[in-house]
Design a protein around this motif. Structure first.
Motif, PDB file in Angstrom:
ATOM      1  N   ALA A 164       0.889  -1.496   0.141  1.00  0.00           N
ATOM      2  CA  ALA A 164      -0.343  -0.134  -0.121  1.00  0.00           C
ATOM      3  C   ALA A 164       0.865   1.289  -0.356  1.00  0.00           C
ATOM      4  O   ALA A 164       0.662   2.010  -0.873  1.00  0.00           O
ATOM      5  N   ARG A 165       2.045   0.972   0.497  1.00  0.00           N
ATOM      6  CA  ARG A 165       3.264   2.475   1.225  1.00  0.00           C
ATOM      7  C   ARG A 165       3.553   2.385  -0.203  1.00  0.00           C
ATOM      8  O   ARG A 165       3.072   4.037  -0.919  1.00  0.00           O
ATOM      9  N   LEU A 166       3.763   1.601  -0.872  1.00  0.00           N
ATOM     10  CA  LEU A 166       4.930   1.525  -2.155  1.00  0.00           C
ATOM     11  C   LEU A 166       3.683   2.370  -3.778  1.00  0.00           C
ATOM     12  O   LEU A 166       3.709   3.191  -4.606  1.00  0.00           O
ATOM     13  N   ALA A 167       2.568   1.861  -3.307  1.00  0.00           N
ATOM     14  CA  ALA A 167       1.294   2.405  -4.546  1.00  0.00           C
ATOM     15  C   ALA A 167       0.867   3.378  -3.848  1.00  0.00           C
ATOM     16  O   ALA A 167      -0.219   3.966  -4.799  1.00  0.00           O
ATOM     17  N   GLY A 168       0.890   4.446  -2.697  1.00  0.00           N
ATOM     18  CA  GLY A 168       0.701   5.691  -2.904  1.00  0.00           C
ATOM     19  C   GLY A 168      -0.979   5.267  -2.114  1.00  0.00           C
ATOM     20  O   GLY A 168      -1.967   6.358  -2.609  1.00  0.00           O
ATOM     21  N   VAL A 169      -1.475   4.142  -1.312  1.00  0.00           N
ATOM     22  CA  VAL A 169      -2.255   4.015  -0.757  1.00  0.00           C
ATOM     23  C   VAL A 169      -2.779   3.635   0.050  1.00  0.00           C
ATOM     24  O   VAL A 169      -1.757   2.948   0.614  1.00  0.00           O
ATOM     25  N   SER A 170      -4.179   3.316   0.721  1.00  0.00           N
ATOM     26  CA  SER A 170      -4.345   2.629   2.035  1.00  0.00           C
ATOM     27  C   SER A 170      -4.292   1.528   1.997  1.00  0.00           C
ATOM     28  O   SER A 170      -4.965   0.755   0.779  1.00  0.00           O
ATOM     29  N   ALA A 171      -3.699   0.612   3.150  1.00  0.00           N
ATOM     30  CA  ALA A 171      -4.305  -0.925   3.064  1.00  0.00           C
ATOM     31  C   ALA A 171      -5.745  -1.104   2.467  1.00  0.00           C
ATOM     32  O   ALA A 171      -6.079  -2.053   2.252  1.00  0.00           O
ATOM     33  N   SER A 172      -6.539  -1.063   3.395  1.00  0.00           N
ATOM     34  CA  SER A 172      -7.782  -0.757   3.258  1.00  0.00           C
ATOM     35  C   SER A 172      -8.291  -0.595   1.944  1.00  0.00           C
ATOM     36  O   SER A 172      -9.254  -1.737   1.455  1.00  0.00           O
ATOM     37  N   THR A 173      -7.720   0.506   0.852  1.00  0.00           N
ATOM     38  CA  THR A 173      -8.059   0.544  -0.363  1.00  0.00           C
ATOM     39  C   THR A 173      -7.709  -0.965  -1.496  1.00  0.00           C
ATOM     40  O   THR A 173      -7.803  -0.671  -2.374  1.00  0.00           O
ATOM     41  N   LEU A 174      -6.450  -1.389  -0.277  1.00  0.00           N
ATOM     42  CA  LEU A 174      -6.123  -2.528  -1.914  1.00  0.00           C
ATOM     43  C   LEU A 174      -6.607  -3.693  -1.242  1.00  0.00           C
ATOM     44  O   LEU A 174      -7.047  -4.784  -2.374  1.00  0.00           O
ATOM     45  N   ARG A 175      -7.543  -3.493  -0.348  1.00  0.00           N
ATOM     46  CA  ARG A 175      -8.385  -4.185   0.106  1.00  0.00           C
ATOM     47  C   ARG A 175      -9.759  -4.592  -0.841  1.00  0.00           C
ATOM     48  O   ARG A 175      -9.785  -5.658  -1.495  1.00  0.00           O
ATOM     49  N   LEU A 176      -9.707  -2.962  -0.856  1.00  0.00           N
ATOM     50  CA  LEU A 176     -11.711  -3.209  -2.103  1.00  0.00           C
ATOM     51  C   LEU A 176     -11.266  -3.577  -3.066  1.00  0.00           C
ATOM     52  O   LEU A 176     -12.114  -3.877  -3.883  1.00  0.00           O
ATOM     53  N   TRP A 177      -9.071  -3.056  -3.504  1.00  0.00           N
ATOM     54  CA  TRP A 177      -9.434  -3.169  -5.395  1.00  0.00           C
ATOM     55  C   TRP A 177      -9.388  -4.947  -5.232  1.00  0.00           C
ATOM     56  O   TRP A 177      -9.894  -5.670  -6.539  1.00  0.00           O
ATOM     57  N   GLU A 178      -8.866  -5.517  -3.925  1.00  0.00           N
ATOM     58  CA  GLU A 178      -9.226  -7.440  -4.307  1.00  0.00           C
ATOM     59  C   GLU A 178     -10.645  -7.831  -4.423  1.00  0.00           C
ATOM     60  O   GLU A 178     -10.863  -8.997  -5.455  1.00  0.00           O
ATOM     61  N   THR A 179     -11.550  -6.748  -3.558  1.00  0.00           N
ATOM     62  CA  THR A 179     -12.821  -7.684  -3.759  1.00  0.00           C
ATOM     63  C   THR A 179     -13.304  -7.225  -5.319  1.00  0.00           C
ATOM     64  O   THR A 179     -14.327  -7.929  -5.977  1.00  0.00           O
ATOM     65  N   GLN A 180     -12.692  -6.010  -5.934  1.00  0.00           N
ATOM     66  CA  GLN A 180     -13.287  -5.789  -6.766  1.00  0.00           C
ATOM     67  C   GLN A 180     -12.722  -6.196  -8.232  1.00  0.00           C
ATOM     68  O   GLN A 180     -12.963  -5.904  -9.498  1.00  0.00           O
ATOM     69  N   GLY A 181     -11.658  -6.834  -8.359  1.00  0.00           N
ATOM     70  CA  GLY A 181     -11.278  -7.949  -8.933  1.00  0.00           C
ATOM     71  C   GLY A 181      -9.809  -6.914  -9.942  1.00  0.00           C
ATOM     72  O   GLY A 181      -9.569  -7.673 -10.721  1.00  0.00           O
TER      73      GLY A 181
END
Length: 275
Positions: free
Chosen positions: A15-32
Protein backbone atom coordinates in the motif's frame (compact mmCIF):
# COMPACT_ATOMS: atom_id res chain seq x y z
CA UNK A 1 15.11 -15.92 -9.76
CA UNK A 2 13.20 -18.81 -8.16
CA UNK A 3 9.77 -18.32 -6.61
CA UNK A 4 11.29 -18.79 -3.18
CA UNK A 5 13.69 -15.90 -3.79
CA UNK A 6 11.21 -13.42 -5.30
CA UNK A 7 10.42 -10.35 -3.21
CA UNK A 8 7.04 -10.45 -1.48
CA UNK A 9 5.43 -7.44 0.16
CA UNK A 10 2.95 -7.40 3.01
CA UNK A 11 -0.24 -5.43 2.53
CA UNK A 12 1.04 -2.38 4.42
CA UNK A 13 4.27 -2.33 2.39
CA UNK A 14 2.47 -2.74 -0.92
CA UNK A 15 0.00 0.00 0.00
CA UNK A 16 2.84 2.39 0.85
CA UNK A 17 4.59 1.67 -2.46
CA UNK A 18 1.34 2.23 -4.37
CA UNK A 19 0.56 5.42 -2.46
CA UNK A 20 -2.78 4.21 -1.08
CA UNK A 21 -4.13 2.79 2.16
CA UNK A 22 -4.20 -0.89 3.10
CA UNK A 23 -8.00 -0.78 3.16
CA UNK A 24 -7.98 0.47 -0.44
CA UNK A 25 -5.90 -2.54 -1.46
CA UNK A 26 -8.42 -4.85 0.16
CA UNK A 27 -11.22 -3.05 -1.68
CA UNK A 28 -9.44 -3.41 -5.01
CA UNK A 29 -9.10 -7.12 -4.31
CA UNK A 30 -12.88 -7.48 -3.80
CA UNK A 31 -13.37 -5.59 -7.08
CA UNK A 32 -11.15 -8.06 -8.92
CA UNK A 33 -8.46 -5.53 -9.79
CA UNK A 34 -5.60 -7.42 -8.17
CA UNK A 35 -5.30 -10.92 -6.66
CA UNK A 36 -2.30 -11.30 -4.33
CA UNK A 37 -0.85 -14.61 -3.23
CA UNK A 38 -1.42 -15.91 0.27
CA UNK A 39 1.14 -17.19 2.72
CA UNK A 40 0.78 -20.51 4.50
CA UNK A 41 -0.85 -18.60 7.35
CA UNK A 42 -3.32 -16.83 5.03
CA UNK A 43 -1.66 -13.39 4.89
CA UNK A 44 -1.65 -11.43 1.64
CA UNK A 45 1.66 -11.36 -0.24
CA UNK A 46 2.22 -8.95 -3.13
CA UNK A 47 4.85 -9.58 -5.81
CA UNK A 48 6.76 -6.85 -7.62
CA UNK A 49 4.39 -7.38 -10.54
CA UNK A 50 1.42 -6.90 -8.20
CA UNK A 51 2.90 -3.63 -6.93
CA UNK A 52 3.42 -2.40 -10.48
CA UNK A 53 -0.22 -3.18 -11.21
CA UNK A 54 -1.33 -1.41 -8.04
CA UNK A 55 0.50 1.71 -9.20
CA UNK A 56 -1.28 1.52 -12.57
CA UNK A 57 -4.65 1.13 -10.84
CA UNK A 58 -3.90 4.13 -8.65
CA UNK A 59 -2.94 6.18 -11.72
CA UNK A 60 -6.06 5.20 -13.66
CA UNK A 61 -8.21 6.13 -10.68
CA UNK A 62 -6.52 9.42 -9.75
CA UNK A 63 -5.46 10.80 -13.14
CA UNK A 64 -8.11 9.41 -15.49
CA UNK A 65 -11.03 9.12 -13.06
CA UNK A 66 -11.88 5.59 -14.25
CA UNK A 67 -14.29 3.40 -12.29
CA UNK A 68 -13.37 -0.22 -11.37
CA UNK A 69 -14.96 -1.69 -14.52
CA UNK A 70 -13.07 0.74 -16.77
CA UNK A 71 -9.83 0.08 -14.89
CA UNK A 72 -10.25 -3.68 -15.36
CA UNK A 73 -10.78 -3.13 -19.09
CA UNK A 74 -7.70 -0.90 -19.32
CA UNK A 75 -5.57 -3.46 -17.48
CA UNK A 76 -6.78 -6.23 -19.78
CA UNK A 77 -5.83 -4.13 -22.80
CA UNK A 78 -2.40 -3.43 -21.35
CA UNK A 79 -1.90 -7.17 -21.01
CA UNK A 80 -1.99 -7.22 -24.81
CA UNK A 81 0.50 -4.38 -25.23
CA UNK A 82 2.46 -4.65 -28.53
CA UNK A 83 6.03 -5.87 -28.37
CA UNK A 84 8.99 -4.22 -30.14
CA UNK A 85 7.80 -5.64 -33.46
CA UNK A 86 4.37 -4.11 -33.06
CA UNK A 87 2.69 -7.43 -32.26
CA UNK A 88 0.43 -7.91 -29.22
CA UNK A 89 2.27 -9.61 -26.38
CA UNK A 90 -0.58 -12.08 -25.92
CA UNK A 91 -0.66 -12.84 -29.64
CA UNK A 92 -4.19 -11.51 -30.15
CA UNK A 93 -5.06 -8.15 -31.67
CA UNK A 94 -8.19 -6.67 -30.14
CA UNK A 95 -10.45 -4.17 -31.92
CA UNK A 96 -10.30 -2.00 -28.83
CA UNK A 97 -6.55 -1.49 -29.20
CA UNK A 98 -6.48 -0.42 -32.85
CA UNK A 99 -6.59 3.34 -32.16
CA UNK A 100 -3.46 3.15 -30.06
CA UNK A 101 -1.68 0.92 -32.56
CA UNK A 102 -2.49 3.27 -35.43
CA UNK A 103 -1.28 6.30 -33.49
CA UNK A 104 1.94 4.52 -32.56
CA UNK A 105 2.49 3.57 -36.21
CA UNK A 106 1.87 7.15 -37.37
CA UNK A 107 4.26 8.52 -34.75
CA UNK A 108 7.00 6.07 -35.74
CA UNK A 109 6.48 6.87 -39.43
CA UNK A 110 6.88 10.57 -38.61
CA UNK A 111 10.07 9.86 -36.67
CA UNK A 112 8.65 11.47 -33.53
CA UNK A 113 9.19 10.53 -29.90
CA UNK A 114 6.41 10.35 -27.33
CA UNK A 115 7.77 13.50 -25.71
CA UNK A 116 7.82 15.43 -28.99
CA UNK A 117 4.23 14.61 -29.96
CA UNK A 118 2.90 15.07 -26.44
CA UNK A 119 4.62 18.44 -26.17
CA UNK A 120 3.23 19.60 -29.51
CA UNK A 121 -0.30 18.54 -28.53
CA UNK A 122 -0.07 19.87 -24.98
CA UNK A 123 -0.49 16.65 -23.00
CA UNK A 124 1.77 14.60 -20.77
CA UNK A 125 3.94 11.97 -22.45
CA UNK A 126 2.56 9.40 -19.99
CA UNK A 127 -0.97 10.11 -21.23
CA UNK A 128 0.07 9.56 -24.85
CA UNK A 129 1.93 6.39 -23.89
CA UNK A 130 -1.19 5.03 -22.17
CA UNK A 131 -3.31 5.90 -25.20
CA UNK A 132 -0.94 4.07 -27.55
CA UNK A 133 -0.95 0.99 -25.32
CA UNK A 134 -4.60 0.86 -24.29
CA UNK A 135 -6.53 3.10 -26.74
CA UNK A 136 -7.95 4.81 -23.65
CA UNK A 137 -7.46 7.78 -21.40
CA UNK A 138 -7.96 10.91 -23.51
CA UNK A 139 -10.84 13.25 -24.27
CA UNK A 140 -12.52 13.56 -27.65
CA UNK A 141 -10.86 16.95 -28.05
CA UNK A 142 -7.36 15.54 -27.48
CA UNK A 143 -8.04 12.57 -29.77
CA UNK A 144 -9.15 14.93 -32.52
CA UNK A 145 -6.06 17.11 -32.02
CA UNK A 146 -3.88 14.03 -32.40
CA UNK A 147 -5.70 12.99 -35.56
CA UNK A 148 -5.23 16.47 -37.01
CA UNK A 149 -1.54 16.44 -36.00
CA UNK A 150 -0.99 13.29 -38.08
CA UNK A 151 -3.15 14.56 -40.98
CA UNK A 152 -5.84 11.94 -40.48
CA UNK A 153 -9.27 11.76 -38.82
CA UNK A 154 -10.71 10.21 -35.68
CA UNK A 155 -12.98 8.13 -37.90
CA UNK A 156 -9.97 6.70 -39.73
CA UNK A 157 -8.15 5.95 -36.47
CA UNK A 158 -11.25 4.10 -35.27
CA UNK A 159 -11.38 1.93 -38.38
CA UNK A 160 -14.56 3.49 -39.77
CA UNK A 161 -13.21 3.58 -43.31
CA UNK A 162 -12.40 -0.12 -43.52
CA UNK A 163 -13.26 -1.47 -46.99
CA UNK A 164 -15.34 -4.43 -45.74
CA UNK A 165 -18.57 -2.62 -44.88
CA UNK A 166 -22.34 -3.10 -44.87
CA UNK A 167 -24.70 -1.08 -47.05
CA UNK A 168 -27.59 -1.66 -44.63
CA UNK A 169 -27.21 -1.19 -40.88
CA UNK A 170 -30.12 -2.57 -38.85
CA UNK A 171 -31.32 -0.96 -35.63
CA UNK A 172 -29.24 -2.15 -32.70
CA UNK A 173 -26.57 -3.68 -34.96
CA UNK A 174 -24.35 -0.61 -35.04
CA UNK A 175 -20.61 -1.16 -35.03
CA UNK A 176 -19.00 0.74 -32.15
CA UNK A 177 -15.79 2.72 -32.15
CA UNK A 178 -13.03 1.61 -29.78
CA UNK A 179 -13.94 3.44 -26.59
CA UNK A 180 -11.15 5.93 -25.97
CA UNK A 181 -13.06 8.34 -23.72
CA UNK A 182 -14.91 7.35 -20.53
CA UNK A 183 -18.66 7.84 -20.84
CA UNK A 184 -18.70 8.36 -24.63
CA UNK A 185 -19.89 5.62 -27.00
CA UNK A 186 -19.84 6.26 -30.76
CA UNK A 187 -21.84 3.95 -33.03
CA UNK A 188 -21.69 3.88 -36.83
CA UNK A 189 -24.95 4.47 -38.71
CA UNK A 190 -23.22 4.28 -42.10
CA UNK A 191 -19.95 2.55 -42.92
CA UNK A 192 -17.18 2.90 -45.46
CA UNK A 193 -15.45 5.75 -47.28
CA UNK A 194 -18.48 8.02 -47.56
CA UNK A 195 -18.98 11.76 -47.95
CA UNK A 196 -20.58 11.92 -44.51
CA UNK A 197 -19.70 10.63 -41.04
CA UNK A 198 -23.02 9.37 -39.66
CA UNK A 199 -22.87 8.56 -35.97
CA UNK A 200 -25.02 7.77 -32.96
CA UNK A 201 -23.38 9.28 -29.85
CA UNK A 202 -24.39 7.85 -26.47
CA UNK A 203 -23.25 10.07 -23.59
CA UNK A 204 -23.29 8.93 -19.99
CA UNK A 205 -24.11 11.48 -17.25
CA UNK A 206 -21.33 14.07 -17.08
CA UNK A 207 -19.66 12.94 -20.30
CA UNK A 208 -18.15 15.74 -22.36
CA UNK A 209 -15.59 16.61 -25.02
CA UNK A 210 -13.34 17.92 -22.21
CA UNK A 211 -12.30 20.89 -24.27
CA UNK A 212 -13.00 22.55 -27.60
CA UNK A 213 -11.76 21.43 -30.99
CA UNK A 214 -12.26 22.31 -34.66
CA UNK A 215 -11.73 20.82 -38.09
CA UNK A 216 -12.81 21.21 -41.70
CA UNK A 217 -16.41 20.66 -42.77
CA UNK A 218 -19.90 21.18 -41.42
CA UNK A 219 -21.94 19.21 -38.93
CA UNK A 220 -25.48 18.52 -37.86
CA UNK A 221 -26.58 17.30 -34.43
CA UNK A 222 -30.08 16.08 -33.53
CA UNK A 223 -31.01 15.14 -29.95
CA UNK A 224 -32.82 11.81 -29.77
CA UNK A 225 -33.04 11.73 -25.97
CA UNK A 226 -31.58 13.48 -22.93
CA UNK A 227 -30.03 16.94 -22.94
CA UNK A 228 -26.76 18.31 -24.28
CA UNK A 229 -25.02 21.68 -24.16
CA UNK A 230 -22.91 22.94 -27.06
CA UNK A 231 -20.50 25.86 -26.82
CA UNK A 232 -19.35 27.48 -30.05
CA UNK A 233 -16.35 29.82 -30.14
CA UNK A 234 -16.28 29.87 -26.33
CA UNK A 235 -19.13 32.37 -26.04
CA UNK A 236 -22.22 30.94 -27.77
CA UNK A 237 -24.16 28.47 -25.63
CA UNK A 238 -26.88 26.12 -26.90
CA UNK A 239 -28.93 23.97 -24.54
CA UNK A 240 -30.54 21.21 -26.63
CA UNK A 241 -33.39 18.90 -25.62
CA UNK A 242 -35.08 15.99 -27.48
CA UNK A 243 -36.15 17.10 -30.94
CA UNK A 244 -33.73 20.05 -31.04
CA UNK A 245 -31.02 20.23 -33.69
CA UNK A 246 -27.91 22.32 -34.31
CA UNK A 247 -26.03 22.96 -37.56
CA UNK A 248 -22.64 24.69 -37.59
CA UNK A 249 -19.37 25.11 -39.43
CA UNK A 250 -16.83 22.64 -38.06
CA UNK A 251 -14.06 25.25 -38.29
CA UNK A 252 -15.66 26.96 -35.30
CA UNK A 253 -14.29 25.81 -31.97
CA UNK A 254 -16.93 23.55 -30.45
CA UNK A 255 -17.30 21.78 -27.14
CA UNK A 256 -20.15 19.77 -25.67
CA UNK A 257 -21.34 18.06 -22.49
CA UNK A 258 -24.23 15.89 -21.34
CA UNK A 259 -26.48 18.11 -19.20
CA UNK A 260 -28.89 15.30 -18.40
CA UNK A 261 -28.84 13.26 -15.19
CA UNK A 262 -29.25 10.18 -17.39
CA UNK A 263 -28.05 9.03 -20.76
CA UNK A 264 -28.12 11.40 -23.74
CA UNK A 265 -28.33 10.04 -27.30
CA UNK A 266 -27.46 12.13 -30.38
CA UNK A 267 -27.65 11.70 -34.13
CA UNK A 268 -24.45 13.36 -35.37
CA UNK A 269 -23.46 13.93 -38.99
CA UNK A 270 -20.21 15.46 -40.29
CA UNK A 271 -19.48 16.29 -43.92
CA UNK A 272 -17.02 15.83 -45.45
CA UNK A 273 -15.74 13.06 -43.15
CA UNK A 274 -13.15 15.13 -41.29
CA UNK A 275 -14.09 14.20 -37.72
Amino acid sequence: MSDAMKIRYKVAEAARLAGVSASTLRLWETQGLVVPDRSATGHRQYSEGDVAQLKRISWFRAERGLNPAAIREALELEAGEPDDNGQPANGDATPQSQVGRKLRSLRHAAGKTLEQVAGDIGIAASVLSTLERTSQGVSVAVLHNLAEYFATTVSSLSGEDEPDVRALVRSGEWRTWPRTTPGVTVQLLAEGRNQMDCHRFVLEPGASSEGAYKHEGEEFVYVLSGRVEFVLDSDQFYDLSPGDSLYFNSRRHHAWSNRHDGETVLLWINTPPTF
